[in-house]
Design an enzyme around this catalytic site. Structure first.
Site, PDB file in Angstrom:
ATOM      1  N   HIS A  15       0.815  -1.199   0.000  1.00 60.13           N
ATOM      2  CA  HIS A  15       0.000   0.000   0.000  1.00 60.13           C
ATOM      3  C   HIS A  15       0.857   1.260   0.000  1.00 60.13           C
ATOM      4  CE1 HIS A  15       0.358   0.797   4.383  1.00 60.13           C
ATOM      5  NE2 HIS A  15       0.275  -0.502   4.541  1.00 60.13           N
ATOM      6  N   ASP A  50      -0.095   4.360   1.215  1.00 59.41           N
ATOM      7  CA  ASP A  50      -0.333   5.335   2.281  1.00 59.41           C
ATOM      8  C   ASP A  50       0.426   4.957   3.542  1.00 59.41           C
ATOM      9  OD1 ASP A  50      -3.229   4.162   4.034  1.00 59.41           O
ATOM     10  OD2 ASP A  50      -2.125   3.090   2.467  1.00 59.41           O
ATOM     11  N   GLU A 102      -4.932   1.855   2.989  1.00 63.43           N
ATOM     12  CA  GLU A 102      -4.952   0.647   3.838  1.00 63.43           C
ATOM     13  C   GLU A 102      -5.056   1.004   5.310  1.00 63.43           C
ATOM     14  OE1 GLU A 102      -3.598  -2.489   6.444  1.00 63.43           O
ATOM     15  OE2 GLU A 102      -2.578  -0.567   6.135  1.00 63.43           O
ATOM     16  N   ASP A 110       0.748 -10.268   0.353  1.00 66.39           N
ATOM     17  CA  ASP A 110       0.619  -8.879   0.827  1.00 66.39           C
ATOM     18  C   ASP A 110       1.613  -8.659   1.971  1.00 66.39           C
ATOM     19  OD1 ASP A 110      -2.262  -6.839   1.944  1.00 66.39           O
ATOM     20  OD2 ASP A 110      -0.267  -6.301   1.201  1.00 66.39           O
ATOM     21  N   HIS A 161       4.247   2.089  12.816  1.00 70.62           N
ATOM     22  CA  HIS A 161       3.330   3.105  13.355  1.00 70.62           C
ATOM     23  C   HIS A 161       3.969   3.882  14.509  1.00 70.62           C
ATOM     24  CE1 HIS A 161      -0.643   1.158  11.723  1.00 70.62           C
ATOM     25  NE2 HIS A 161       0.375   1.033  10.884  1.00 70.62           N
TER      26      HIS A 161
HETATM   27 ZN    ZN Z   1       0.731  -1.467   6.419  1.00 63.93          ZN
END
Ligand code: ZN
Length: 478
Positions: free
Chosen positions: A111, A113, A180, A207, A450
Site C-alpha cells: 500500500h 499510504d 490501507e 501482501d 506506526h
Molecule cells: Zn501497512
C-alpha cells in the site's frame, strides 16, 4: 536533485524491441548485480512524498499521492509499460500478462499510504520522518517498514526481470491501495471490484505482514522468515450504559459510568477461550525441528501435548494473542462535569478475532459476559479476513523456495498476523492469501511500525530485491 533511475540497459532493449518468446521464457534472473544503495535511494525518494492517511477524511490531501505515482512511473518505466491502471485516482493496478492464459494469475500487493506522525512525536525522531534520510546503514522515515519498502521491492524486482527479458507464463498482477491504514474502502476494495469485473480468480496473493526476523528469538540463534498464512479479523464494538442524570449530591446506586465500569470489568475478567488454530499449529510444527530437545518433543507431538503447550504459551501476552480472540477496551467517554451525574457513558472495545470465529460469536460472548440487558451493544462495519492460506499451497512453496534461494540459512515458518491488512478485500478472489515481505528486520526496528524512528536496512533492501525477484520468477514459471 536527479534521482537515480534504472540502469541504461532499459534504453537498449526498448531500441531493439522484444526478443523472440523462446529466448525470453528461459531468460535467467537479471545478471545485473543489485546495488543496495541505489535501491535505498529510490525508497528514500518515495518516503519524501507524505502520503498520509488521516482518520478524518476531511484532512485527505491527494497531491502527494499523485506525485508518488508519477515518481514511480518515471522510475520504473518498463513496469509502467505493462497494463497500468490508476484506480479511484490514487491506487495502482498493474497487469503483467503471462503467456499461458490457462494458468490462474498471482497477485502481489502493498500500500502507498502511511500513518500520520503526531507533531509532538516528530521531535523524537533521529531524522525527520518525511525527509527520506539514509544514515547509519538505514533508510529512515514513515513508510520505510510499513510499507513503501514493499512497493519498491515489487517494482524493483519486476523492472529487473523485464530488463532481463523474462516473460512469465502465469499472469502477474500488482495492486497498491492508497488507504490501507484507514480500512482500504477507497483503495483495495475498489481494486478488488475492478478485478472482479474482469472475472479474475487468483491462485494466490502475497501482501504485507511478514518478514525475516533477525533476533526475535523464535529459533535461538537463527534468522526466521515468517510467512503469515492467516490474520485475525478486526472487529470493534461500542457498549453504552444509560442512567438517570442529575446532581451528584444525590446519586443513584450505579451511575451510567458505574454500570459501564462493571461491564468493562466483566469483559476483561472473562477473555475468550484459548484455542489452537490451524495456522498456529502449522507454526509450532514448523518450529519443532529447529528448537532444543524439550521443546522439540512438545511441539512435534501436539496430538498429545497441545493442552500443555497452550497453557505455557498463555502465560505470555504476545503468545496468548496467537491462541485467542483478544479483547481490548481502548476508548471511554462519558460525563461532562464532576458534579453532574451523566445520562450515558460508552466504551470502545476492539477485538481481533481468531480464524474460525466470527463477529457473531463475539457478540454472543459479550452479551453473555456483560449479562446486563441495560447495556447497549453496537458495532462498526467489518469484513472477515480471508480463510487461512495452505502451507501446502503453490504460493507458500514459491515464497519458501525464493527465501531459501537467497538466504539458505534462514528457517522458514508459517504464522498468523495479529494486525489487519488489505487482503480481506480480496477474500473471495483468491485461493490462498499469504503475508510476507523479503526484508530482514531486527527487534529494535519493530517498534517503528506506526511508531518513532521507522527505518529499514540499506542491505536489507538490496537482499529484499533479490528475494522478490525470485518470488516473481518462480510465480511466473509454474
Ligand atoms: Zn501497512
Amino acid at each position: 536533485m536527479r534521482r537515480p533511475s534504472f540502469p541504461p540497459l532499459i534504453a537498449l532493449t526498448i531500441l531493439l524491441g522484444t526478443a523472440p518468446a523462446s529466448v525470453l521464457a528461459t531468460a535467467p534472473a537479471s545478471a545485473e548485480p543489485v546495488v543496495a544503495r541505489e535501491v535505498a535511494e529510490r525508497l528514500a525518494a518515495a518516503i519524501r512524498f507524505p502520503t498520509v492517511s488521516h482518520q478524518d477524511p476531511e484532512q485527505f490531501d491527494g497531491a502527494p499521492f499523485d506525485a508518488l505515482l508519477d515518481y514511480l512511473a518515471e522510475t520504473y518505466p518498463r513496469t509502467h509499460a505493462l497494463q497500468v491502471e490508476r484506480v479511484n485516482r490514487h491506487s495502482l493496478l498493474i497487469e503483467w500478462p503471462g503467456s499461458d492464459a490457462s494458468l490462474p494469475p498471482a497477485l502481489f500487493m502493498s500500500h502507498l499510504d502511511v500513518v500520520p506522525v503526531e507533531l509532538a512525536a516528530a521531535e523524537g525522531w533521529t531524522h525527520p520522518p518525511f525527509a527520506g534520510v539514509i544514515a547509519d546503514g538505514f533508510v529512515w522515515g514513515r513508510g520505510a517498514l510499513d510499507v513503501k519498502n514493499g512497493v519498491i521491492l515489487w517494482l524493483e524486482a519486476a523492472e529487473r526481470l523485464l530488463a532481463s527479458g523474462f516473460t512469465p507464463q502465469r499472469s502477474l498482477f500488482f495492486a497498491f491501495g492508497h488507504d490501507e491504514e484507514i480500512g482500504g474502502e477507497a483503495g483495495a476494495a475498489k481494486i478488488a471490484a475492478r478485478l472482479k469485473e474482469k472475472g479474475l480468480h487468483f491462485a494466490f496473493l502475497v501482501d504485507e505482514g511478514g518478514f525475516i526476523s533477525e533476533d526475535l528469538g523464535l529459533v535461538p540463534g537463527r534468522r526466521v522468515a515468517q510467512i503469515n498464512t492467516a490474520e485475525k479479523t478486526y472487529f470493534t464494538i461500542q457498549i453504552t450504559a444509560r442512567g438517570e442524570g442529575g446532581h451528584s449530591s444525590t446519586p443513584p446506586p450505579h451511575t451510567a459510568v458505574g454500570k459501564l465500569a462493571t461491564a468493562i470489568h466483566r469483559l476483561e475478567a472473562n477473555p475468550l477461550p484459548l484455542r489452537l488454530t490451524r495456522p498456529v499449529r502449522d507454526l509450532l510444527e514448523a518450529l519443532a525441528p529447529h528448537v532444543p530437545t524439550g521443546r522439540r518433543l512438545a511441539l512435534g507431538n501436539l496430538w498429545l501435548t497441545a493442552p500443555f503447550v497452550i497453557r505455557s504459551m498463555a502465560e505470555d501476552p504476545f503468545q496468548a494473542a496467537l491462541l485467542r480472540t483478544t479483547t481490548a477496551v481502548t476508548m471511554v467517554e462519558g460525563g461532562v462535569k464532576e458534579n453532574v451525574v451523566p445520562k450515558h457513558a460508552s466504551a470502545t472495545v476492539n477485538f481481533r478475532i481468531l480464524p474460525g470465529e466470527t463477529p457473531d460469536d463475539v457478540l454472543d460472548h459479550v452479551r453473555r459476559t456483560i449479562a446486563d440487558p441495560e447495556i447497549e451493544i453496537s458495532h462498526t462495519e467489518w469484513s472477515a479476513a480471508p480463510r487461512p492460506g495452505r502451507v501446502t499451497g503453490l504460493g507458500y512453496g514459491v515464497l519458501q523456495d525464493a527465501v531459501e534461494a537467497v538466504h539458505p540459512d534462514v528457517v522458514v515458518v508459517p504464522g498468523m498476523l495479529m494486525g489487519a491488512t488489505d487482503t480481506r478485500h480480496f477474500a473471495d478472489l483468491v485461493e490462498d492469501a499469504y503475508r510476507f515481505i523479503g526484508n530482514s528486520v531486527t527487534r529494535a526496528q519493530v517498534t517503528g511500525f506506526h511508531g518513532t524512528d521507522e527505518r529499514i536496512g540499506v542491505d536489507s533492501m538490496g537482499d529484499g530485491v533479490r528475494v522478490h525477484e525470485e518470488i516473481l520468477r518462480r510465480a511466473g514459471t509454474p
